[in-house]
Design a protein around this motif. Structure first.
Motif, PDB file in Angstrom:
ATOM      1  N   UNK A 250       0.667 -12.874  -8.330  1.00  0.00           N
ATOM      2  CA  UNK A 250      -0.297 -13.877  -7.891  1.00  0.00           C
ATOM      3  C   UNK A 250       0.428 -15.111  -7.369  1.00  0.00           C
ATOM      4  N   UNK A 251       1.400 -15.566  -8.152  1.00  0.00           N
ATOM      5  CA  UNK A 251       2.115 -16.791  -7.813  1.00  0.00           C
ATOM      6  C   UNK A 251       3.003 -16.610  -6.589  1.00  0.00           C
ATOM      7  N   UNK A 252       3.784 -15.543  -6.569  1.00  0.00           N
ATOM      8  CA  UNK A 252       4.726 -15.317  -5.476  1.00  0.00           C
ATOM      9  C   UNK A 252       3.986 -15.146  -4.158  1.00  0.00           C
ATOM     10  N   UNK A 253       2.801 -14.526  -4.211  1.00  0.00           N
ATOM     11  CA  UNK A 253       2.040 -14.296  -2.981  1.00  0.00           C
ATOM     12  C   UNK A 253       1.424 -15.557  -2.390  1.00  0.00           C
ATOM     13  N   UNK A 254       1.451 -16.660  -3.125  1.00  0.00           N
ATOM     14  CA  UNK A 254       1.019 -17.916  -2.521  1.00  0.00           C
ATOM     15  C   UNK A 254       2.059 -18.437  -1.536  1.00  0.00           C
TER      16      UNK A 254
ATOM     17  N   UNK B   1       9.311  -8.467  -1.871  1.00  0.00           N
ATOM     18  CA  UNK B   1       8.855  -7.088  -1.708  1.00  0.00           C
ATOM     19  C   UNK B   1       8.751  -6.347  -3.047  1.00  0.00           C
ATOM     20  N   UNK B   2       9.531  -6.781  -4.049  1.00  0.00           N
ATOM     21  CA  UNK B   2       9.489  -6.122  -5.357  1.00  0.00           C
ATOM     22  C   UNK B   2       8.121  -6.259  -6.020  1.00  0.00           C
ATOM     23  N   UNK B   3       7.337  -7.241  -5.575  1.00  0.00           N
ATOM     24  CA  UNK B   3       6.031  -7.481  -6.184  1.00  0.00           C
ATOM     25  C   UNK B   3       4.899  -6.758  -5.446  1.00  0.00           C
ATOM     26  N   UNK B   4       5.208  -6.113  -4.337  1.00  0.00           N
ATOM     27  CA  UNK B   4       4.185  -5.437  -3.545  1.00  0.00           C
ATOM     28  C   UNK B   4       3.439  -4.349  -4.325  1.00  0.00           C
ATOM     29  N   UNK B   5       4.135  -3.569  -5.207  1.00  0.00           N
ATOM     30  CA  UNK B   5       3.378  -2.559  -5.970  1.00  0.00           C
ATOM     31  C   UNK B   5       2.227  -3.139  -6.780  1.00  0.00           C
ATOM     32  N   UNK B   6       2.361  -4.382  -7.237  1.00  0.00           N
ATOM     33  CA  UNK B   6       1.269  -5.005  -7.982  1.00  0.00           C
ATOM     34  C   UNK B   6       0.067  -5.241  -7.078  1.00  0.00           C
ATOM     35  N   UNK B   7       0.348  -5.634  -5.845  1.00  0.00           N
ATOM     36  CA  UNK B   7      -0.728  -5.830  -4.872  1.00  0.00           C
ATOM     37  C   UNK B   7      -1.429  -4.510  -4.613  1.00  0.00           C
ATOM     38  N   UNK B   8      -0.640  -3.425  -4.509  1.00  0.00           N
ATOM     39  CA  UNK B   8      -1.214  -2.102  -4.251  1.00  0.00           C
ATOM     40  C   UNK B   8      -2.067  -1.625  -5.423  1.00  0.00           C
ATOM     41  N   UNK B   9      -1.553  -1.807  -6.648  1.00  0.00           N
ATOM     42  CA  UNK B   9      -2.309  -1.401  -7.834  1.00  0.00           C
ATOM     43  C   UNK B   9      -3.602  -2.192  -7.940  1.00  0.00           C
TER      44      UNK B   9
ATOM     45  N   UNK C 295      -4.277   4.920 -22.195  1.00  0.00           N
ATOM     46  CA  UNK C 295      -3.085   4.118 -21.903  1.00  0.00           C
ATOM     47  C   UNK C 295      -2.870   4.039 -20.398  1.00  0.00           C
ATOM     48  N   UNK C 296      -2.290   2.934 -19.965  1.00  0.00           N
ATOM     49  CA  UNK C 296      -2.058   2.703 -18.537  1.00  0.00           C
ATOM     50  C   UNK C 296      -0.716   3.277 -18.099  1.00  0.00           C
ATOM     51  N   UNK C 297      -0.462   3.181 -16.809  1.00  0.00           N
ATOM     52  CA  UNK C 297       0.853   3.513 -16.268  1.00  0.00           C
ATOM     53  C   UNK C 297       1.799   2.337 -16.522  1.00  0.00           C
ATOM     54  N   UNK C 298       3.078   2.503 -16.156  1.00  0.00           N
ATOM     55  CA  UNK C 298       4.054   1.437 -16.315  1.00  0.00           C
ATOM     56  C   UNK C 298       3.985   0.443 -15.160  1.00  0.00           C
ATOM     57  N   UNK C 299       4.856  -0.584 -15.233  1.00  0.00           N
ATOM     58  CA  UNK C 299       4.899  -1.603 -14.184  1.00  0.00           C
ATOM     59  C   UNK C 299       6.311  -1.713 -13.619  1.00  0.00           C
ATOM     60  N   UNK C 300       6.455  -1.994 -12.309  1.00  0.00           N
ATOM     61  CA  UNK C 300       7.788  -2.107 -11.703  1.00  0.00           C
ATOM     62  C   UNK C 300       8.555  -3.334 -12.168  1.00  0.00           C
ATOM     63  N   UNK C 301       7.839  -4.397 -12.504  1.00  0.00           N
ATOM     64  CA  UNK C 301       8.448  -5.623 -13.025  1.00  0.00           C
ATOM     65  C   UNK C 301       7.761  -5.942 -14.344  1.00  0.00           C
TER      66      UNK C 301
ATOM     67  N   UNK D  91       4.162 -12.231 -16.915  1.00  0.00           N
ATOM     68  CA  UNK D  91       4.252 -10.791 -16.702  1.00  0.00           C
ATOM     69  C   UNK D  91       4.025 -10.485 -15.221  1.00  0.00           C
ATOM     70  N   UNK D  92       4.048  -9.213 -14.880  1.00  0.00           N
ATOM     71  CA  UNK D  92       4.093  -8.803 -13.480  1.00  0.00           C
ATOM     72  C   UNK D  92       2.971  -9.284 -12.588  1.00  0.00           C
TER      73      UNK D  92
END
Length: 305
Positions: A101-105, A285-293, A225-231, A95-96
């Protein structure tokens, strides 16, 4: 071929060449490593009597790639990431947040990703007779069960939700890492946890006799309930796999994990929104929102080493 859990644990726990040499077995005397796709997965359930779509997924991938697929069950998200990062496994489905975590390595690639939606990803459940009516009722004595520290729906997204409600682990509630979504429900059922935060997928299984969600309709209710996820979901790939294998997977993954196979692949397709085309080799860059959250929730995943 599917590797046993003890074999998987042996190969992953040490994360070294010596451990890999002592734990790996050859699936065939005539099959080279480049002809085998090594796929790390998380077990869908601890119940050996329950039928899972792993065999169907394996067969479809073998048909599309023309290669043998070897599936290894590993204990948690972090083990999947480390196995791919070290080159012990070729691919894993995530999941996102664990994907981020993985991509940021910088040492693991996202091969194929599915966009998310605006729908809530996570929900925090209580038993129907619980005195808790909303997140505001949570106290420092409240124990909240989470699936895994690297789980999107079972930790990161609910942690962000709780943070936005002004709640901090260790101060405003106690956290319990159960080791899996189904184990969070067991903790809730047995009174070890007051709240179980999980994917919104699971409450839809109520009353179906599925051990992944052992409740009847009306036995649980949501208090947030949480918000949604970009991926929503990503196939991660090892950077050390051969170019031939990578190209085969880039073509096969979207073909196998398609709406056409939704019923056959069951739970593996639940997190993939219907009608949305996957993104092949998505930009980092598509994974950056996860870093921000994660930063909002005081969890830093941007510089994992």
């Amino acid at each position: 071929m599917r590797m046993s859990a003890p074999l998987a644990a042996c190969a992953l726990a040490a994360a070294s060449a010596l451990a890999l040499a002592s734990c790996t077995t050859s699936s065939s005397g005539t099959t080279s490593d480049d002809d085998v796709i090594r796929f790390a997965t998380l077990p869908l359930t601890d119940d050996p009597s329950v039928e899972t779509p792993v065999d169907a997924m394996q067969e479809l991938l073998e048909q599309e790639t023309g290669m043998q697929v070897e599936i290894t069950d590993v204990p948690n998200y972090s083990a999947v990431i480390e196995a791919i990062r070290a080159g012990h496994e070729d691919i894993g489905i995530m999941s996102g947040f664990p994907s981020a975590l993985a991509v940021n390595t910088g040492e693991v690639d996202s091969l194929v990703a599915w966009p998310g939606t605006d729908e809530p990803v996570s929900t925090c459940l209580v038993l129907d007779d619980s005195p808790l009516q909303s997140l505001a009722d949570i106290t420092p004595e409240t124990t909240i069960a989470f699936a895994d520290p690297a789980s999107s729906s079972g930790f990161f997204m609910p942690t962000h939700m709780l943070h936005e409600a002004g709640l901090t682990a260790g101060e405003d509630f106690q956290e319990l890492f159960s080791g899996g979504h189904d184990r969070s429900f067991i903790a809730l059922q047995e009174g070890q946890a007051d709240v179980a935060c999980t994917s919104t997928i699971f409450p839809t299984m109520a009353g179906q006799g599925d051990p992944m969600f052992p409740f009847d309709e009306g036995e649980t209710r949501s208090i947030g309930e949480s918000i949604g996820m970009p991926i929503s979901l990503t196939f991660l790939g090892s950077q050390s796999m051969s170019a031939e294998k990578r190209e085969a997977l880039l073509a096969a993954i979207p073909a196998v994990f398609s709406d056409e196979n939704r019923d056959v692949l069951g739970l593996y397709m639940e997190a993939m929104p219907e009608g949305l085309e996957p993104i092949v080799e998505p930009d980092r860059e598509l994974f950056q929102p996860f870093v921000d959250i994660a930063a909002i929730a005081d969890v830093d995943i941007s510089d994992l080493e």
